[in-house]
Design a protein around this motif. Structure first.
Motif, PDB file in Angstrom:
ATOM      1  N   LEU A   1     -11.871  70.232  -2.961  1.00 31.42           N
ATOM      2  CA  LEU A   1     -11.410  69.339  -1.901  1.00 31.42           C
ATOM      3  C   LEU A   1     -11.988  67.937  -2.065  1.00 31.42           C
ATOM      4  CD1 LEU A   1     -11.677  71.704   1.215  1.00 31.42           C
ATOM      5  CD2 LEU A   1      -9.621  71.076  -0.059  1.00 31.42           C
ATOM      6  N   LEU A   2     -13.254  67.862  -2.458  1.00 31.96           N
ATOM      7  CA  LEU A   2     -13.891  66.556  -2.659  1.00 31.96           C
ATOM      8  C   LEU A   2     -13.299  65.836  -3.874  1.00 31.96           C
ATOM      9  CD1 LEU A   2     -17.631  67.429  -1.877  1.00 31.96           C
ATOM     10  CD2 LEU A   2     -16.020  66.174  -0.437  1.00 31.96           C
ATOM     11  N   LEU A   3     -12.977  66.591  -4.914  1.00 26.41           N
ATOM     12  CA  LEU A   3     -12.330  65.990  -6.087  1.00 26.41           C
ATOM     13  C   LEU A   3     -10.960  65.438  -5.711  1.00 26.41           C
ATOM     14  CD1 LEU A   3     -13.236  68.625  -8.829  1.00 26.41           C
ATOM     15  CD2 LEU A   3     -14.065  66.269  -8.734  1.00 26.41           C
ATOM     16  N   GLN A   4     -10.262  66.140  -4.827  1.00 28.61           N
ATOM     17  CA  GLN A   4      -8.954  65.684  -4.380  1.00 28.61           C
ATOM     18  C   GLN A   4      -9.067  64.359  -3.619  1.00 28.61           C
ATOM     19  OE1 GLN A   4      -7.207  68.864  -2.097  1.00 28.61           O
ATOM     20  NE2 GLN A   4      -7.009  70.212  -3.864  1.00 28.61           N
ATOM     21  N   GLN A   5     -10.234  64.108  -3.044  1.00 30.45           N
ATOM     22  CA  GLN A   5     -10.469  62.861  -2.318  1.00 30.45           C
ATOM     23  C   GLN A   5     -10.856  61.716  -3.249  1.00 30.45           C
ATOM     24  OE1 GLN A   5     -13.288  63.568   0.876  1.00 30.45           O
ATOM     25  NE2 GLN A   5     -12.283  65.497   1.436  1.00 30.45           N
ATOM     26  N   GLY A   6     -11.012  62.017  -4.553  1.00 27.94           N
ATOM     27  CA  GLY A   6     -11.290  60.980  -5.533  1.00 27.94           C
ATOM     28  C   GLY A   6     -12.743  60.828  -5.932  1.00 27.94           C
ATOM     29  N   LEU A   7     -13.642  61.686  -5.418  1.00 29.10           N
ATOM     30  CA  LEU A   7     -15.049  61.596  -5.798  1.00 29.10           C
ATOM     31  C   LEU A   7     -15.221  62.060  -7.242  1.00 29.10           C
ATOM     32  CD1 LEU A   7     -15.193  61.577  -2.624  1.00 29.10           C
ATOM     33  CD2 LEU A   7     -17.422  62.697  -2.872  1.00 29.10           C
TER      34      LEU A   7
END
Length: 272
Positions: free
Chosen positions: A230-236
């Motif tokens: 989910l955090l990767l999907q946010q661009g982190l």
């Protein structure tokens, strides 16, 4: 001999669908689950699946169906491995489509008898749908295939009475799970869980494993991996995500991410 490969992407027109295409021969998934409904088609070879305490061989031309939250593994079931395409359908999307074809006031349960479905007509529909979501097709064609495929899937292979969980008295296991979900960013200790439940270490592990199919520490790592996605999907970036999720380091997260989703965090990030 075909080389191993894997690719994952999200449908640009349907945010509730994630797509996966891969060929694996020696790679094997660890025990994991998907929050989404996981539906796949085996195009070549065979996949071996450990699911609900049984080992299943799913050969070419068959459909694999994994209900949301069900713990399973996946690995080669033939010398040539297995070539397959997967859909990960958000359950809200599934319910929305099925509700259109249900009696008024009746909410369909998006669960399948699975995990092996032999249905050549449905197989063809799912293949067409997967290709349409990856190419330049008219929205009408894509939406029609999506509706037809999911409706046929549940009409012929769904079970309104199927529950994804055992309904026995497992309050302790549920309490442990809830605690791990609430404290997933930390490295929860077994001693903390014992204090929470007033159980011995052996009793606690046995109770949790009996209900969920994996030990508490395995569940915590899997939950961290799902949060990492989910955090990767946010661009982190991957290093930041590893730190935010409480992994020992980035490589620790990467190993577990690949074992769960079949692709590295870096490649997953590029697909977003």
């Amino acid at each position: 001999m075909q080389k191993e490969f894997s690719a994952i992407w999200r449908s640009p027109k349907h945010s509730g669908i994630e797509l996966f295409h891969a060929h694996f021969r020696s790679f094997a998934f660890n025990k994991h689950w998907h929050d989404e409904l996981a539906i796949g088609i085996i195009q070549a070879g065979a996949e071996k699946l450990d699911y609900r305490g049984q080992s299943n061989i799913i050969p070419q031309g068959n459909i694999v169906a994994i209900n949301p939250g069900e713990i399973h593994t996946g690995y080669s079931g033939s010398e040539q491995g297995w070539h397959y395409r997967m859909f990960y359908f958000d359950t809200k999307l599934v319910t929305q489509i099925l509700r259109q074809h249900s009696s008024p006031g009746k909410t369909p349960m998006p669960f399948l008898k699975g995990p092996i479905i032999h249905d050549p007509e449905l197989f063809k529909l799912l293949f067409q749908l997967h290709c349409s979501l990856n190419g330049t097709h008219l929205p009408l064609a894509v939406d029609s295939l999506l509706t037809l495929a999911l409706t046929k899937l549940f009409a012929n292979h769904g079970d309104q009475n199927l529950s994804p969980r055992n309904t026995k008295d497992i309050s302790a296991a549920i309490k442990i799970r809830n605690y791990l979900c609430d404290h997933w960013q930390y490295n929860v200790t077994l001693e903390q869980l014992c204090q929470l439940t007033e159980m011995s270490q052996y009793q606690l592990i046995r109770c949790f494993s009996k209900h969920y199919g994996i030990a508490p520490h395995q569940f915590l790592v899997l939950y961290k991996i799902h949060q990492a996605r989910l955090l990767l999907q946010q661009g982190l970036n991957a290093a930041t995500v590893a730190s935010e999720c409480g992994f020992f380091d980035q490589s620790h997260m990467s190993r577990n991410f690949k074992k769960t989703f079949g692709i590295t965090p870096g490649r997953y990030l590029k697909s977003m």
